[in-house]
Design a protein around this motif. Structure first.
Motif, PDB file in Angstrom:
ATOM      1  N   LYS A 109       4.055   2.442   5.816  1.00 42.85           N
ATOM      2  CA  LYS A 109       5.516   2.497   5.786  1.00 42.85           C
ATOM      3  C   LYS A 109       6.082   2.399   4.381  1.00 42.85           C
ATOM      4  CE  LYS A 109       9.551   0.490   8.058  1.00 42.85           C
ATOM      5  NZ  LYS A 109      10.011  -0.499   9.054  1.00 42.85           N
ATOM      6  N   PHE A 110       5.606   1.459   3.579  1.00 40.07           N
ATOM      7  CA  PHE A 110       6.182   1.284   2.257  1.00 40.07           C
ATOM      8  C   PHE A 110       5.966   2.516   1.384  1.00 40.07           C
ATOM      9  CE2 PHE A 110       5.842  -3.642   2.418  1.00 40.07           C
ATOM     10  CZ  PHE A 110       6.854  -3.646   3.362  1.00 40.07           C
ATOM     11  N   HIS A 111       4.831   3.189   1.597  1.00 40.07           N
ATOM     12  CA  HIS A 111       4.550   4.407   0.839  1.00 40.07           C
ATOM     13  C   HIS A 111       5.542   5.506   1.213  1.00 40.07           C
ATOM     14  CE1 HIS A 111       1.787   6.859  -1.593  1.00 40.07           C
ATOM     15  NE2 HIS A 111       2.040   7.825  -0.743  1.00 40.07           N
ATOM     16  N   LEU A 112       6.025   5.476   2.470  1.00 42.17           N
ATOM     17  CA  LEU A 112       6.924   6.511   2.949  1.00 42.17           C
ATOM     18  C   LEU A 112       8.371   6.282   2.533  1.00 42.17           C
ATOM     19  CD1 LEU A 112       5.641   6.809   6.621  1.00 42.17           C
ATOM     20  CD2 LEU A 112       5.685   8.667   4.972  1.00 42.17           C
ATOM     21  N   MET A 113       8.786   5.016   2.463  1.00 41.39           N
ATOM     22  CA  MET A 113      10.204   4.713   2.414  1.00 41.39           C
ATOM     23  C   MET A 113      10.906   5.265   1.179  1.00 41.39           C
ATOM     24  SD  MET A 113      11.191   3.434   5.176  1.00 41.39           S
ATOM     25  CE  MET A 113       9.974   4.473   5.958  1.00 41.39           C
ATOM     26  N   HIS A 114      10.213   5.332   0.050  1.00 43.17           N
ATOM     27  CA  HIS A 114      10.858   5.830  -1.166  1.00 43.17           C
ATOM     28  C   HIS A 114      11.302   7.275  -0.978  1.00 43.17           C
ATOM     29  CE1 HIS A 114      11.865   6.311  -5.370  1.00 43.17           C
ATOM     30  NE2 HIS A 114      11.070   7.365  -5.447  1.00 43.17           N
ATOM     31  N   GLY A 115      10.382   8.123  -0.493  1.00 45.94           N
ATOM     32  CA  GLY A 115      10.722   9.520  -0.276  1.00 45.94           C
ATOM     33  C   GLY A 115      11.753   9.709   0.816  1.00 45.94           C
ATOM     34  N   VAL A 116      11.661   8.911   1.875  1.00 46.94           N
ATOM     35  CA  VAL A 116      12.608   9.026   2.983  1.00 46.94           C
ATOM     36  C   VAL A 116      14.008   8.624   2.533  1.00 46.94           C
ATOM     37  CG1 VAL A 116      13.244   8.044   5.218  1.00 46.94           C
ATOM     38  CG2 VAL A 116      10.887   8.755   4.794  1.00 46.94           C
ATOM     39  N   SER A 117      14.114   7.505   1.825  1.00 47.71           N
ATOM     40  CA  SER A 117      15.430   7.024   1.413  1.00 47.71           C
ATOM     41  C   SER A 117      16.083   7.962   0.411  1.00 47.71           C
ATOM     42  CB  SER A 117      15.316   5.620   0.814  1.00 47.71           C
ATOM     43  OG  SER A 117      14.485   5.617  -0.334  1.00 47.71           O
ATOM     44  N   GLU A 118      15.284   8.626  -0.425  1.00 46.52           N
ATOM     45  CA  GLU A 118      15.848   9.555  -1.401  1.00 46.52           C
ATOM     46  C   GLU A 118      16.290  10.861  -0.769  1.00 46.52           C
ATOM     47  OE1 GLU A 118      13.262  10.329  -4.666  1.00 46.52           O
ATOM     48  OE2 GLU A 118      13.966   8.606  -5.811  1.00 46.52           O
ATOM     49  N   SER A 119      15.486  11.399   0.166  1.00 48.14           N
ATOM     50  CA  SER A 119      15.731  12.756   0.665  1.00 48.14           C
ATOM     51  C   SER A 119      16.416  12.806   2.027  1.00 48.14           C
ATOM     52  CB  SER A 119      14.411  13.532   0.748  1.00 48.14           C
ATOM     53  OG  SER A 119      13.772  13.592  -0.504  1.00 48.14           O
TER      54      SER A 119
END
Length: 427
Positions: A109-119
Motif C-alpha cells: 500500500k505505501f508503495h502505491l499511495m504516492h502515485g495514487v495521491s498524485e494522479s
C-alpha cells in the motif's frame, strides 16, 4: 477444492463502482483480492495481472499502449509494479467521465499511495481487505457490521442465535478457538484443512520476500529482514521498542523502522497508536505492534500446534492480536475507516482498545478468562478524563455467554465476533 465464501466487502465494491471511475483494493498477498473482484465483476470486465512479466513490461514501458491493448472495464492485478499506469489511467477517466472503468489491486500500500495521491486524487475509492473474518468464516458476511459496544448487545446476540440456527455458537471451545488462531485467516489455508500449515507459510514468506521486499522495497539483506519479521512476531500485542528490536536483529534503529514500514505497507502488521488528545503527540509516542494474521504470527514465532500456542507464553498476546484484527476487519470489510487507540499512563493503568466514534471513546479490554469481573474494566473510568464522552464498554473474553458486568460494561464471548448481527452499531 475449498469452498468460496461471500465477503463482506462485496456490497461496498458494487456500491462505489457506481460512483468512482477507479477502485483500488489493497491488502496482503493471498487474502483473496483478485478472487473477490472477479466474483463482483460483470462478464465484460477483462482481467490482466502484472505478475505476468510481459504485461508488466508493456505497462511500464508504454502505459498508453497497455490501455489500448486492455481497454476498460478492466481489472489490473498487482498494479504496484507499474505506477507509470496511474497518469495514463487519469487521462482516460477524465476523457470518458464514466464510473467503474478500472479496478486495481495492490499488495504494497505505501508503495502505491504516492502515485495514487498524485494522479488519481478524487477519482479513486481505496478499500482494504484482510484475511477472512470470523463472520465470513461462519457464513455471515452480509450480516457483519462494524464492531461497537452497545447496551443491547446481549439481547441482540440471543435474538440472532434463536433466529439463525446455523450460527456458530458464541461459546466457541478453547481449543477450537486457538486452532482457528493458529491456522490463521488466509482463505486457502482457513478453508482447506488439507493444505500443510508450515509449507503454506514458508512458501508465502519466500514469495513475499522475492516479489515485494526485493523487487519493490530494494532490501538487500533479506536474511536480516526475515530475522526482523520473526522478532516482530514474538512481540505482537506489545509496545514497540525499536531499540530492542534493532539490537535483536543486529541492525540500526533507522533500518528497523524502515523495514517495519514495509511490513505495515504490505498489510502484515498494524501499529496501534496511543490515545492522546493532541494529534501531534499521538504520532511521536510509542505504538503497540499487532500482526494482522495470527497464523503467520504463530508460524514465525515457531508454535507448532494449537495446543502449544494456547498453553504457551504468547497465549494472551495472540488472543488480543486476534481480537484487534477482528475489530479492524469489521470496519475495513464494510468499507469504513476507524480510529483505534490504546491507553496507558505513567501509573500503569491501561485500556487495551479505544474506538473513537462521533466524539465518543468506547473502551474495550481483551482477557483470556472465562470469569471476568468488574475489575477487568476498572480502567474504563479513565475515559472521562481523556476529553471525550465515554461510550458503552466491553470485555471480550472466553465467557460462554454474554453478560452485563455493570450498567455500562458488557462481557462478550470472543466467539460472538462471528455471530450474525452481533457486531455492530448499525449502518
Amino acid at each position: 477444492m475449498p469452498k468460496l465464501l461471500s465477503r463482506t466487502l462485496s456490497s461496498t465494491i458494487r456500491r462505489v463502482t457506481q460512483s468512482f471511475p477507479v477502485l483500488l483494493l489493497t491488502g496482503p498477498r493471498q487474502v483473496g483480492k483478485t478472487t473477490l473482484l472477479e466474483q463482483c465483476a460483470d462478464p465484460e470486465r477483462r482481467c490482466v495481472t502484472l505478475d505476468d512479466l510481459d504485461a508488466r513490461d508493456l505497462a511500464q514501458r508504454d502505459p498508453a499502449l497497455f490501455l489500448q491493448r486492455y481497454p476498460p472495464p478492466l481489472l489490473i492485478d498487482e498494479v504496484q509494479y507499474a505506477p507509470q499506469l496511474f497518469s495514463a489511467i487519469k487521462l482516460q477517466v477524465d476523457r470518458s467521465q464514466m464510473p467503474g472503468q478500472f479496478w486495481l489491486t495492490g499488495s504494497q500500500k505505501f508503495h502505491l499511495m504516492h502515485g495514487v495521491s498524485e494522479s488519481l486524487a478524487g477519482r479513486v475509492a481505496i478499500l482494504d481487505l484482510l484475511g477472512l473474518s470470523a463472520a465470513e468464516c461462519a457464513g455471515h458476511a452480509k450480516e457483519a457490521t462494524p464492531f461497537l459496544p452497545s447496551p443491547d448487545w446481549i439481547e441482540r446476540i440471543e435474538r440472532n442465535e434463536r433466529i439463525d440456527h446455523r450460527s456458530e455458537s458464541a461459546s466457541t471451545g478453547l481449543l477450537d478457538l486457538y486452532r482457528r488462531i493458529w491456522r490463521g485467516s488466509f482463505p486457502r489455508l482457513a478453508l482447506d484443512e488439507n493444505i500443510p500449515h508450515n509449507l503454506f507459510f514458508s512458501s508465502y514468506l519466500q514469495t513475499y520476500v522475492q516479489r515485494d521486499v526485493q523487487a519493490l522495497a530494494r532490501v538487500g539483506d533479506t536474511g536480516a529482514f526475515l530475522r526482523l519479521v520473526r522478532a516482530a512476531a514474538v512481540r505482537t500485542g506489545q509496545l514497540l521498542n525499536y531499540a530492542d528490536l534493532a539490537r535483536d536483529v543486529d541492525i540500526d534503529q533507522k533500518t528497523a523502522k524502515a523495514w517495519l514500514g514495509i511490513l505495515e505497507g504490505a498489510g502484515l502488521v498494524y501499529l496501534l497508536p496511543p490515545w492522546h488528545s493532541n494529534l501531534t503527540k499521538r504520532l511521536v509516542k510509542t505504538p503497540k505492534l499487532y500482526f494482522l494474521d495470527t497464523g503467520l504470527c504463530a508460524y514465525l514465532a515457531q508454535w507448532t500446534t494449537p495446543e502449544a500456542l494456547e498453553a504457551g507464553a504468547m497465549s494472551g498476546a495472540i488472543l488480543e492480536t486476534y481480537a484487534v484484527a477482528e475489530v479492524l476487519k469489521s470496519y475495513w470489510h464494510n468499507g469504513e475507516a476507524v480510529q483505534l487507540f490504546f491507553y496507558r499512563d505513567r501509573d500503569g493503568r491501561e485500556i487495551d482498545l479505544l474506538i473513537e466514534r462521533d466524539q465518543k471513546l468506547y473502551p474495550i479490554e481483551i482477557k483470556k478468562t472465562a470469569t471476568p469481573s468488574q475489575h477487568a474494566s476498572r480502567s474504563f473510568s479513565l475515559v472521562e478524563s481523556l476529553g471525550r464522552e465515554s461510550g458503552h464498554g466491553a470485555v471480550i473474553c472466553l465467557k460462554q455467554t454474554p453478560a452485563p458486568l455493570s450498567a455500562s460494561v458488557t462481557a462478550i464471548p470472543i466467539g460472538a465476533l462471528g455471530a450474525p448481527g452481533s457486531l455492530g452499531c448499525g449502518r
